[in-house]
Design an enzyme around this catalytic site. Structure first.
Site, PDB file in Angstrom:
ATOM      1  N   ASP A 250      -2.682  13.276  -0.864  1.00 34.04           N
ATOM      2  CA  ASP A 250      -2.507  13.238   0.579  1.00 34.04           C
ATOM      3  C   ASP A 250      -1.242  12.496   0.983  1.00 34.04           C
ATOM      4  O   ASP A 250      -0.432  12.103   0.141  1.00 34.04           O
ATOM      5  CB  ASP A 250      -3.773  12.742   1.290  1.00 34.04           C
ATOM      6  N   LYS A 272      -1.494  15.633   6.289  1.00 33.02           N
ATOM      7  CA  LYS A 272      -1.222  16.247   7.597  1.00 33.02           C
ATOM      8  C   LYS A 272      -0.490  17.581   7.456  1.00 33.02           C
ATOM      9  O   LYS A 272       0.488  17.684   6.742  1.00 33.02           O
ATOM     10  CB  LYS A 272      -0.381  15.295   8.424  1.00 33.02           C
ATOM     11  N   MET A 385      -4.387   0.793   9.822  1.00 28.76           N
ATOM     12  CA  MET A 385      -4.341   1.809  10.886  1.00 28.76           C
ATOM     13  C   MET A 385      -4.405   1.155  12.268  1.00 28.76           C
ATOM     14  O   MET A 385      -5.154   1.596  13.134  1.00 28.76           O
ATOM     15  CB  MET A 385      -5.503   2.801  10.713  1.00 28.76           C
TER      16      MET A 385
HETATM   17  C1  LIG Z   1      -6.502   5.808   5.537  1.00 33.08           C
HETATM   18  S1  LIG Z   1      -5.952   4.188   5.202  1.00 33.08           S
HETATM   19  C2  LIG Z   1      -5.995   4.229   3.463  1.00 33.08           C
HETATM   20  C3  LIG Z   1      -5.974   2.897   2.835  1.00 33.08           C
HETATM   21  C4  LIG Z   1      -5.932   2.945   1.349  1.00 33.08           C
HETATM   22  N1  LIG Z   1      -7.105   3.545   0.790  1.00 33.08           N
HETATM   23  C5  LIG Z   1      -5.714   1.561   0.726  1.00 33.08           C
HETATM   24  O1  LIG Z   1      -6.582   1.058   0.008  1.00 33.08           O
HETATM   25  O2  LIG Z   1      -4.616   1.007   0.965  1.00 33.08           O
HETATM   26  C6  LIG Z   1      -4.285   4.277   5.579  1.00 33.08           C
HETATM   27  C7  LIG Z   1      -3.715   2.987   6.132  1.00 33.08           C
HETATM   28  O3  LIG Z   1      -3.455   2.082   5.092  1.00 33.08           O
HETATM   29  C8  LIG Z   1      -2.339   1.290   5.424  1.00 33.08           C
HETATM   30  N2  LIG Z   1      -1.307   1.463   4.406  1.00 33.08           N
HETATM   31  C9  LIG Z   1      -1.385   2.186   3.280  1.00 33.08           C
HETATM   32  N3  LIG Z   1      -0.274   2.082   2.540  1.00 33.08           N
HETATM   33  C10 LIG Z   1       0.546   1.258   3.219  1.00 33.08           C
HETATM   34  C11 LIG Z   1       1.845   0.755   2.988  1.00 33.08           C
HETATM   35  N4  LIG Z   1       2.544   1.073   1.880  1.00 33.08           N
HETATM   36  N5  LIG Z   1       2.384  -0.066   3.899  1.00 33.08           N
HETATM   37  C12 LIG Z   1       1.722  -0.398   5.015  1.00 33.08           C
HETATM   38  N6  LIG Z   1       0.478   0.048   5.288  1.00 33.08           N
HETATM   39  C13 LIG Z   1      -0.106   0.852   4.404  1.00 33.08           C
HETATM   40  C14 LIG Z   1      -1.877   1.747   6.784  1.00 33.08           C
HETATM   41  O4  LIG Z   1      -2.483   0.940   7.755  1.00 33.08           O
HETATM   42  C15 LIG Z   1      -2.399   3.151   6.809  1.00 33.08           C
HETATM   43  O5  LIG Z   1      -2.526   3.616   8.132  1.00 33.08           O
END
Ligand SMILES: C[S@@+](CC[C@H](N)C(=O)[O-])C[C@H]1O[C@@H](n2cnc3c(N)ncnc32)[C@H](O)[C@@H]1O
Length: 462
Positions: A250, A272, A385
């Site tokens: 994804d 998306k 998020m």
């Molecule tokens: C659907 S969640 C998935 C989280 C993921 N499973 C995890 O453990 O990091 C997606 C959110 O994770 C955060 N996120 C993931 N990777 C990121 C990154 N490299 N930098 C900042 N935020 C991140 C953001 O808030 C993003 O909107």
């Protein structure tokens, strides 16, 4: 080839080590793992070697100077002293008697070399630079170490247990070789490495009695790809990515990470779409099941950790219902990766006794959290998020008693070369970022730990 590699059986064989300091200790430990009967000669014996000898009756200590008659009947000799005269004498005497000798750090005096060893007994790999660069050999060893699962040796023992039966049942030899290749790099070996050793053995027995490894049903590996930096992948996720027939990924999985999957595996994007809608979760669940049922090995690659705001559970619930084999590989979650790369220790003990991960985005687009609890002091809050709901989040925290000057950090694309960290306070962050052209994904950290960022930041994206 300057040195011919071979493996010697040293069990109960007399081996001599001259010297009894730190370097000698390592050589003695190594010889002991091979079951050798070791004599150690040195005028002074260090405490560690004394302790080794107390525990191992096959180590004999002789506290004295080396003399040429000591080499009598030895199978192999290692000189690990810092005395050049002694080292030379040992080497000369051993060579006169045709006994293999190694003088540590003096390749010109050696008749054999001790390689860098990867020990997954009964599988043992040895790497040597012929004395040219032991550090390079050790670097290669650490690369190999990372590729070979810890249970590799036990897998070899299992293969050995069924070797004769397979030889009897599966012929001709070419077919037998293909059989073993499929077992040892297929789903049975993966099952074994993931700790399900009994199940792996019963599937091996089944494959032997069917005389084939072809399994009509594939399986799914739900793999956490971490926050972005490919170096943060685990050894297991990399191995599975390199075996997959299909990779379903994804939006959050970076290009650099996708570049590491097996070259000929099929890539399916379920993030998306152009109309801004992700493939519905039910369709992803069904897709994984369908692919596995058609016999494919599927890696479902998700950003961060699959079980943290990742809907990983929903995907495997479908697999459980459909009786499809799967395993889950944890990844570094964004909170951990972003905080570390931003130099913000989430639970520095002067600042926080707890750390809470929350999502700033609920199913119906509202932000409905336990504000009273989150506004309490001595804690860190990480918001996934949270960009859309940021204003509501900050206002609600302040309304419930959080100080207006409580530090907050926004981390954009954490751990990648486009990482940005913007710090402010609960009352100022919204305005501060309004004209900043923030790019997703973003994460917020709230709490006084954020004040440590200035001092502890270490990661400097290009
Ligand atoms: C659907 S969640 C998935 C989280 C993921 N499973 C995890 O453990 O990091 C997606 C959110 O994770 C955060 N996120 C993931 N990777 C990121 C990154 N490299 N930098 C900042 N935020 C991140 C953001 O808030 C993003 O909107």
């Amino acid at each position: 080839m300057d040195y011919f590699p071979l493996f010697i059986d040293l069990k109960k064989q007399p081996c001599l080590v001259i010297g009894a300091g730190e370097v000698a200790t390592r050589k003695i430990e190594l010889l002991a793992t091979a079951g050798a009967s070791i004599s150690v000669i040195a005028p002074v014996i260090c405490k560690k070697i004394q302790e080794l000898a107390d525990k191992n009756s096959h180590i004999t200590l002789l506290q004295k100077e080396f003399s040429p008659e000591d080499i009598d009947r030895q199978r192999l000799i290692i000189s690990a002293t810092n005395n050049k005269v002694v080292n030379k004498l040992v080497a000369q005497t051993a060579k006169q008697h045709n006994i293999p000798v190694n003088v540590v750090d003096s390749p010109e005096l050696c008749s054999f070399i001790v390689p860098a060893i990867i020990d997954r007994s009964p599988i043992v790999a040895a790497v040597s630079s012929g004395g040219a660069s032991p550090v390079l050999a050790r670097l290669l060893r650490s690369k190999l170490e990372s590729l070979i699962p810890p249970a590799f040796g036990r897998m070899a023992q299992l293969a050995n247990k069924y070797r004769a039966t397979v030889k009897e049942q599966i012929n001709p030899p070419a077919q037998r070789r293909i059989f073993w290749e499929n077992i040892l790099q297929g789903s049975i070996a993966e099952l074994f490495y993931s700790g399900k050793e009994e199940e792996a053995e019963s599937r091996l027995q089944q494959a032997i009695s069917n005389k084939t490894t072809s399994n009509t049903q594939g399986e799914v590996y739900l793999v956490g790809a971490g926050p972005g930096d490919p170096d943060l992948l685990t050894f297991r996720s990399l191995r599975l990515m390199q075996q997959a027939d299909v990779v379903v990924y994804d939006r959050l999985v970076s290009k650099e990470i996708l570049a590491l999957v097996r070259r000929d595996s099929e890539l399916i994007y379920v993030g998306k779409q152009r109309d801004n809608h992700s493939l519905p979760q039910e369709s992803i669940n069904a897709l994984l099941a369908r692919l596995a049922k058609s016999g494919k090995r599927v890696v479902r690659l998700k950003g961060g950790d699959p079980f943290i705001f990742g809907r990983g559970a929903e995907e495997i619930e479908t697999l459980v219902q459909e009786n499809i084999n799967f395993q889950v590989v944890p990844g570094i979650t964004a909170a951990s990766g972003c905080a570390t790369y931003a130099g913000i220790p989430l639970t520095h003990r002067d600042h926080a006794q707890s750390c809470t991960f929350v999502t700033g985005h609920l199913k119906d687009n509202s932000v409905n959290l336990n504000w009273e609890q989150l506004a309490a002091p001595n804690q860190t809050i990480v918001i996934y998020m949270g960009l859309v709901g940021l204003k509501t989040i900050c206002e609600s925290l302040i309304q419930h008693g959080a100080p207006t000057d409580l530090p907050i950090a926004l981390i954009q694309q954490g751990t990648t070369h486009t990482q940005r960290v913007i710090t402010a306070t609960l009352s100022s962050i919204y305005q501060k970022i309004e004209h900043e052209n923030i790019q997703p994904p973003t994460l917020f950290i709230i709490g006084t730990v954020v004040s440590l960022h200035n001092n502890l930041k270490w990661f400097k994206p290009e």
